[in-house]
Design a protein around this motif. Structure first.
Motif, PDB file in Angstrom:
ATOM      1  N   UNK A   1      61.068  -9.373  17.120  1.00  0.00           N
ATOM      2  CA  UNK A   1      59.762  -9.425  16.268  1.00  0.00           C
ATOM      3  C   UNK A   1      59.733  -8.245  15.392  1.00  0.00           C
ATOM      4  N   UNK A   2      60.355  -7.480  15.200  1.00  0.00           N
ATOM      5  CA  UNK A   2      60.390  -6.319  14.550  1.00  0.00           C
ATOM      6  C   UNK A   2      60.888  -6.383  12.989  1.00  0.00           C
ATOM      7  N   UNK A   3      61.678  -7.619  13.098  1.00  0.00           N
ATOM      8  CA  UNK A   3      62.549  -8.094  11.926  1.00  0.00           C
ATOM      9  C   UNK A   3      61.956  -9.163  11.130  1.00  0.00           C
ATOM     10  N   UNK A   4      61.751  -8.690   9.544  1.00  0.00           N
ATOM     11  CA  UNK A   4      60.870  -9.648   8.928  1.00  0.00           C
ATOM     12  C   UNK A   4      61.463 -11.139   8.557  1.00  0.00           C
ATOM     13  N   UNK A   5      62.833 -11.203   8.395  1.00  0.00           N
ATOM     14  CA  UNK A   5      63.423 -12.465   7.704  1.00  0.00           C
ATOM     15  C   UNK A   5      63.926 -12.991   9.032  1.00  0.00           C
ATOM     16  N   UNK A   6      63.308 -13.611   9.764  1.00  0.00           N
ATOM     17  CA  UNK A   6      63.894 -14.397  10.708  1.00  0.00           C
ATOM     18  C   UNK A   6      63.018 -15.603  11.219  1.00  0.00           C
ATOM     19  N   UNK A   7      63.222 -16.348  12.055  1.00  0.00           N
ATOM     20  CA  UNK A   7      62.397 -17.598  12.320  1.00  0.00           C
ATOM     21  C   UNK A   7      61.126 -17.119  13.180  1.00  0.00           C
ATOM     22  N   UNK A   8      61.197 -16.172  13.777  1.00  0.00           N
ATOM     23  CA  UNK A   8      59.714 -15.520  14.460  1.00  0.00           C
ATOM     24  C   UNK A   8      58.905 -15.394  13.272  1.00  0.00           C
ATOM     25  N   UNK A   9      59.235 -14.249  12.438  1.00  0.00           N
ATOM     26  CA  UNK A   9      58.077 -13.503  11.468  1.00  0.00           C
ATOM     27  C   UNK A   9      57.917 -14.583  10.403  1.00  0.00           C
ATOM     28  N   UNK A  10      59.070 -15.082   9.751  1.00  0.00           N
ATOM     29  CA  UNK A  10      59.216 -16.116   8.844  1.00  0.00           C
ATOM     30  C   UNK A  10      58.481 -15.574   7.539  1.00  0.00           C
ATOM     31  N   UNK A  11      58.786 -14.215   7.306  1.00  0.00           N
ATOM     32  CA  UNK A  11      58.267 -13.534   6.030  1.00  0.00           C
ATOM     33  C   UNK A  11      58.960 -14.512   4.672  1.00  0.00           C
ATOM     34  N   UNK A  12      60.055 -15.179   4.916  1.00  0.00           N
ATOM     35  CA  UNK A  12      60.336 -15.955   3.860  1.00  0.00           C
ATOM     36  C   UNK A  12      59.509 -17.158   3.564  1.00  0.00           C
ATOM     37  N   UNK A  13      58.811 -17.515   4.468  1.00  0.00           N
ATOM     38  CA  UNK A  13      57.918 -18.777   4.490  1.00  0.00           C
ATOM     39  C   UNK A  13      58.746 -20.029   4.427  1.00  0.00           C
ATOM     40  N   UNK A  14      59.569 -20.085   5.256  1.00  0.00           N
ATOM     41  CA  UNK A  14      60.374 -21.356   5.405  1.00  0.00           C
ATOM     42  C   UNK A  14      59.604 -22.597   6.212  1.00  0.00           C
ATOM     43  N   UNK A  15      59.549 -23.586   5.714  1.00  0.00           N
ATOM     44  CA  UNK A  15      58.732 -24.434   6.875  1.00  0.00           C
ATOM     45  C   UNK A  15      59.635 -24.896   7.827  1.00  0.00           C
ATOM     46  N   UNK A  16      59.103 -24.219   9.030  1.00  0.00           N
ATOM     47  CA  UNK A  16      59.771 -24.734  10.253  1.00  0.00           C
ATOM     48  C   UNK A  16      59.206 -25.395  10.986  1.00  0.00           C
TER      49      UNK A  16
END
Length: 148
Positions: free
Chosen positions: A133-148
């Motif tokens: 949860x502390x990592x920005x670029x993954x599906x949890x935080x989705x900082x990249x804003x990928x449509x999941x």
């Protein structure tokens, strides 16, 4: 987790795309992550593939995708080529290339859960975060804003 019958039909793939030729982090910088996200979101809007999970490491992209209109062997090379072309336009001096990319078909729930867990905890194992949860670029935080 219970899956419906035929949950892995159409096929689901775990894809890893490491980049070579970079001394600095690539995919965890917003301007480069945005290139990936824009292309993935476009391909999803056009129903070519569906992104199930992702993690962008500094030098590699990890994706779990589901085939939709295109098979992975048709979509993936074109995706990689387009991303590399855009990256090299913005990367100082260009010179980036893909190296040692891998693909694995996920055939059942056990394999999916194994790869999803691995993808989730990879930044923790590599010392980039203390928990997923502390990592920005993954599906949890989705900082990249990928449509999941």
């Amino acid at each position: 987790m219970n899956y419906l019958p035929n949950a892995f039909d159409p096929p689901v793939w775990y894809l890893v795309m490491p980049v070579c030729g970079a001394a600095d982090q690539v995919f965890t910088e917003k301007r480069y992550a945005d290139i990936l996200a824009a292309r993935l979101n476009n391909d999803q809007r056009n129903a070519l593939i569906k992104v199930e999970d992702y993690t962008f490491m500094p030098f590699a992209v990890h994706l779990i995708i589901r085939e939709v209109a295109l098979s992975a062997d048709m979509w993936w090379p074109a995706f990689m080529h387009a991303i590399l072309e855009e990256l090299n336009k913005k990367w100082p001096g260009g010179g980036l290339s893909w190296c040692d990319d891998t693909s694995e078909r996920i055939a059942d729930a056990e394999a999916f859960e194994h790869r999803a867990y691995e993808l989730l905890y990879l930044p923790v194992w590599k010392g980039l975060a203390t928990d997923p949860e502390g990592y920005a670029y993954n599906s949890i935080n989705n900082r990249a804003k990928i449509d999941l």
